[in-house]
Design a protein around this motif. Structure first.
Motif, PDB file in Angstrom:
ATOM      1  N   MET A 136       0.793  -1.264   0.147  1.00  0.00           N
ATOM      2  CA  MET A 136      -0.108   0.019   0.183  1.00  0.00           C
ATOM      3  C   MET A 136       0.811   1.404  -0.058  1.00  0.00           C
ATOM      4  SD  MET A 136      -3.425   0.836   1.285  1.00  0.00           S
ATOM      5  CE  MET A 136      -3.761   2.174   0.191  1.00  0.00           C
ATOM      6  N   ALA A 137       0.500   2.356  -0.764  1.00  0.00           N
ATOM      7  CA  ALA A 137       1.066   3.603  -0.710  1.00  0.00           C
ATOM      8  C   ALA A 137       1.120   4.042   0.598  1.00  0.00           C
ATOM      9  CB  ALA A 137       0.627   4.348  -1.505  1.00  0.00           C
ATOM     10  N   ASP A 138       1.729   5.281   0.886  1.00  0.00           N
ATOM     11  CA  ASP A 138       1.682   6.054   2.341  1.00  0.00           C
ATOM     12  C   ASP A 138       0.464   6.000   2.781  1.00  0.00           C
ATOM     13  OD1 ASP A 138       4.560   6.073   2.299  1.00  0.00           O
ATOM     14  OD2 ASP A 138       4.447   8.033   1.147  1.00  0.00           O
ATOM     15  N   VAL A 139       0.407   5.478   4.018  1.00  0.00           N
ATOM     16  CA  VAL A 139      -1.075   5.793   4.824  1.00  0.00           C
ATOM     17  C   VAL A 139      -0.599   6.890   5.831  1.00  0.00           C
ATOM     18  CG1 VAL A 139      -2.673   4.841   6.267  1.00  0.00           C
ATOM     19  CG2 VAL A 139      -1.667   3.331   4.372  1.00  0.00           C
ATOM     20  N   LEU A 140      -1.364   7.934   5.813  1.00  0.00           N
ATOM     21  CA  LEU A 140      -1.192   8.885   6.800  1.00  0.00           C
ATOM     22  C   LEU A 140      -2.236   8.752   8.012  1.00  0.00           C
ATOM     23  CD1 LEU A 140      -1.130  11.725   4.039  1.00  0.00           C
ATOM     24  CD2 LEU A 140       0.854  10.543   5.267  1.00  0.00           C
ATOM     25  N   VAL A 141      -1.969   8.979   9.304  1.00  0.00           N
ATOM     26  CA  VAL A 141      -2.805   8.756  10.271  1.00  0.00           C
ATOM     27  C   VAL A 141      -2.747   9.943  11.008  1.00  0.00           C
ATOM     28  CG1 VAL A 141      -2.893   7.470  12.429  1.00  0.00           C
ATOM     29  CG2 VAL A 141      -2.171   6.311  10.571  1.00  0.00           C
ATOM     30  N   SER A 142      -3.927  10.435  11.357  1.00  0.00           N
ATOM     31  CA  SER A 142      -4.080  11.562  11.999  1.00  0.00           C
ATOM     32  C   SER A 142      -5.420  11.593  13.108  1.00  0.00           C
ATOM     33  CB  SER A 142      -4.388  12.956  11.053  1.00  0.00           C
ATOM     34  OG  SER A 142      -5.567  12.835  10.607  1.00  0.00           O
ATOM     35  N   ASP A 143      -5.156  12.401  14.054  1.00  0.00           N
ATOM     36  CA  ASP A 143      -6.246  12.351  15.160  1.00  0.00           C
ATOM     37  C   ASP A 143      -7.489  13.212  14.597  1.00  0.00           C
ATOM     38  OD1 ASP A 143      -7.823  12.038  17.265  1.00  0.00           O
ATOM     39  OD2 ASP A 143      -6.442  12.997  18.641  1.00  0.00           O
ATOM     40  N   ALA A 144      -8.652  12.859  14.708  1.00  0.00           N
ATOM     41  CA  ALA A 144      -9.795  13.615  14.336  1.00  0.00           C
ATOM     42  C   ALA A 144     -10.834  13.874  15.761  1.00  0.00           C
ATOM     43  CB  ALA A 144     -10.676  13.020  13.310  1.00  0.00           C
ATOM     44  N   PRO A 145     -10.410  14.511  16.667  1.00  0.00           N
ATOM     45  CA  PRO A 145     -10.753  14.596  17.932  1.00  0.00           C
ATOM     46  C   PRO A 145     -12.141  14.931  17.985  1.00  0.00           C
ATOM     47  CG  PRO A 145      -9.174  16.299  17.839  1.00  0.00           C
ATOM     48  CD  PRO A 145      -9.000  15.486  16.580  1.00  0.00           C
ATOM     49  N   GLN A 146     -12.761  15.865  17.122  1.00  0.00           N
ATOM     50  CA  GLN A 146     -14.236  16.415  16.870  1.00  0.00           C
ATOM     51  C   GLN A 146     -14.906  14.913  16.684  1.00  0.00           C
ATOM     52  OE1 GLN A 146     -11.624  16.994  14.739  1.00  0.00           O
ATOM     53  NE2 GLN A 146     -12.608  16.323  12.636  1.00  0.00           N
ATOM     54  N   ALA A 147     -14.417  13.978  15.914  1.00  0.00           N
ATOM     55  CA  ALA A 147     -15.064  12.841  15.711  1.00  0.00           C
ATOM     56  C   ALA A 147     -14.675  11.638  16.604  1.00  0.00           C
ATOM     57  CB  ALA A 147     -14.688  12.362  13.827  1.00  0.00           C
ATOM     58  N   HIS A 148     -13.888  11.719  17.533  1.00  0.00           N
ATOM     59  CA  HIS A 148     -13.446  10.946  18.432  1.00  0.00           C
ATOM     60  C   HIS A 148     -12.990   9.740  17.830  1.00  0.00           C
ATOM     61  CE1 HIS A 148     -15.177  12.964  22.012  1.00  0.00           C
ATOM     62  NE2 HIS A 148     -16.181  13.160  21.123  1.00  0.00           N
ATOM     63  N   ARG A 149     -12.065   9.980  16.809  1.00  0.00           N
ATOM     64  CA  ARG A 149     -11.293   8.784  16.147  1.00  0.00           C
ATOM     65  C   ARG A 149     -10.099   9.275  15.364  1.00  0.00           C
ATOM     66  NH1 ARG A 149     -15.256   8.043  10.874  1.00  0.00           N
ATOM     67  NH2 ARG A 149     -14.434   9.725   9.570  1.00  0.00           N
ATOM     68  N   PHE A 150      -9.188   8.371  15.155  1.00  0.00           N
ATOM     69  CA  PHE A 150      -8.050   8.275  14.534  1.00  0.00           C
ATOM     70  C   PHE A 150      -8.355   7.752  13.156  1.00  0.00           C
ATOM     71  CE2 PHE A 150      -6.045   8.436  18.643  1.00  0.00           C
ATOM     72  CZ  PHE A 150      -5.029   9.201  18.471  1.00  0.00           C
ATOM     73  N   GLU A 151      -7.780   8.532  12.039  1.00  0.00           N
ATOM     74  CA  GLU A 151      -8.107   8.335  10.549  1.00  0.00           C
ATOM     75  C   GLU A 151      -6.958   7.968   9.788  1.00  0.00           C
ATOM     76  OE1 GLU A 151     -11.955  11.120  10.147  1.00  0.00           O
ATOM     77  OE2 GLU A 151     -10.051  11.834   9.526  1.00  0.00           O
ATOM     78  N   ALA A 152      -7.022   7.179   9.138  1.00  0.00           N
ATOM     79  CA  ALA A 152      -6.153   6.526   8.059  1.00  0.00           C
ATOM     80  C   ALA A 152      -6.510   7.051   6.581  1.00  0.00           C
ATOM     81  CB  ALA A 152      -5.736   5.076   7.978  1.00  0.00           C
ATOM     82  N   ARG A 153      -5.638   7.939   6.020  1.00  0.00           N
ATOM     83  CA  ARG A 153      -6.114   8.480   4.749  1.00  0.00           C
ATOM     84  C   ARG A 153      -4.720   8.120   3.782  1.00  0.00           C
ATOM     85  NH1 ARG A 153     -10.578  11.759   4.490  1.00  0.00           N
ATOM     86  NH2 ARG A 153     -11.290  12.154   6.461  1.00  0.00           N
ATOM     87  N   ASP A 154      -5.138   8.121   2.472  1.00  0.00           N
ATOM     88  CA  ASP A 154      -3.902   7.964   1.471  1.00  0.00           C
ATOM     89  C   ASP A 154      -3.554   9.466   0.948  1.00  0.00           C
ATOM     90  OD1 ASP A 154      -5.816   9.133  -0.634  1.00  0.00           O
ATOM     91  OD2 ASP A 154      -6.240   7.192  -1.539  1.00  0.00           O
ATOM     92  N   GLU A 155      -2.449   9.368   0.199  1.00  0.00           N
ATOM     93  CA  GLU A 155      -1.786  10.736  -0.129  1.00  0.00           C
ATOM     94  C   GLU A 155      -2.950  11.787  -0.710  1.00  0.00           C
ATOM     95  OE1 GLU A 155       1.281   9.271  -2.392  1.00  0.00           O
ATOM     96  OE2 GLU A 155       2.633   9.495  -0.598  1.00  0.00           O
ATOM     97  N   ALA A 156      -4.043  11.137  -1.314  1.00  0.00           N
ATOM     98  CA  ALA A 156      -4.785  12.002  -2.043  1.00  0.00           C
ATOM     99  C   ALA A 156      -6.090  12.429  -1.020  1.00  0.00           C
ATOM    100  CB  ALA A 156      -5.484  11.376  -3.066  1.00  0.00           C
ATOM    101  N   GLY A 157      -5.960  11.966   0.434  1.00  0.00           N
ATOM    102  CA  GLY A 157      -6.619  12.330   1.390  1.00  0.00           C
ATOM    103  C   GLY A 157      -8.164  11.539   1.360  1.00  0.00           C
ATOM    104  N   GLU A 158      -8.178  10.374   0.558  1.00  0.00           N
ATOM    105  CA  GLU A 158      -9.292   9.311   0.787  1.00  0.00           C
ATOM    106  C   GLU A 158      -9.156   8.611   1.958  1.00  0.00           C
ATOM    107  OE1 GLU A 158     -11.023   5.542  -1.483  1.00  0.00           O
ATOM    108  OE2 GLU A 158      -9.352   6.422  -2.015  1.00  0.00           O
ATOM    109  N   LEU A 159     -10.314   8.672   2.719  1.00  0.00           N
ATOM    110  CA  LEU A 159     -10.277   7.976   4.144  1.00  0.00           C
ATOM    111  C   LEU A 159     -10.162   6.504   3.913  1.00  0.00           C
ATOM    112  CD1 LEU A 159     -10.997   8.087   7.119  1.00  0.00           C
ATOM    113  CD2 LEU A 159     -13.596   7.807   6.815  1.00  0.00           C
ATOM    114  N   LEU A 160      -9.347   5.720   4.435  1.00  0.00           N
ATOM    115  CA  LEU A 160      -9.146   4.324   4.353  1.00  0.00           C
ATOM    116  C   LEU A 160      -9.581   3.646   5.395  1.00  0.00           C
ATOM    117  CD1 LEU A 160      -5.366   4.533   3.012  1.00  0.00           C
ATOM    118  CD2 LEU A 160      -7.562   4.487   1.484  1.00  0.00           C
ATOM    119  N   GLY A 161      -9.691   4.237   6.506  1.00  0.00           N
ATOM    120  CA  GLY A 161     -10.276   3.451   7.757  1.00  0.00           C
ATOM    121  C   GLY A 161     -10.174   4.384   9.159  1.00  0.00           C
ATOM    122  N   PHE A 162     -10.627   3.990  10.149  1.00  0.00           N
ATOM    123  CA  PHE A 162     -10.328   4.606  11.178  1.00  0.00           C
ATOM    124  C   PHE A 162     -10.840   3.926  12.399  1.00  0.00           C
ATOM    125  CE2 PHE A 162     -14.999   4.346   9.581  1.00  0.00           C
ATOM    126  CZ  PHE A 162     -15.606   3.908  10.721  1.00  0.00           C
ATOM    127  N   ALA A 163     -10.079   4.537  13.754  1.00  0.00           N
ATOM    128  CA  ALA A 163     -10.229   3.747  15.009  1.00  0.00           C
ATOM    129  C   ALA A 163     -10.902   4.756  15.965  1.00  0.00           C
ATOM    130  CB  ALA A 163      -8.731   3.481  15.457  1.00  0.00           C
TER     131      ALA A 163
END
Length: 97
Positions: A1-28
């Motif tokens: 898989m190409a680079d997966v960028l992980v960031s906290d989205a505190p307003q949604a109470h989740r961490f998100e994994a996105r690809d370089e184009a910003g597509e949401l791949l998954g969340f915790a």
């Protein structure tokens, strides 16, 4: 898989994994209880399953928790299993006093 960028989205109470184009791949999903982060659910888009997205997501989320000086309760079966397989992250597990 190409680079997966992980960031906290505190307003949604989740961490998100996105690809370089910003597509949401998954969340915790998590809840914060004092200094403890309680992971309740992890989900990866079925189109991206089997490519290491969930593992990258959990590692990034736990690295963020560690950097904040917090600990973890893993109610999510995936997060719990991931921590069990990675001894270097077991110190993050919340211990009752």
């Amino acid at each position: 898989m190409a680079d997966v960028l992980v960031s906290d989205a505190p307003q949604a109470h989740r961490f998100e994994a996105r690809d370089e184009a910003g597509e949401l791949l998954g969340f915790a999903v998590y809840d914060g209880v004092g200094r403890t982060v309680v992971f309740t659910h992890t989900e990866v888009d079925p189109r991206h399953e089997g490519r290491g997205v969930a593992s990258t997501l959990v590692r990034g989320a736990l690295d963020s928790v560690r950097a904040q000086g917090r600990d973890v309760v893993a109610l999510c079966p995936y997060v719990r299993a991931w921590i069990a397989r990675h001894p270097d992250y077991q110190d993050l597990v919340h211990r009752s006093a």
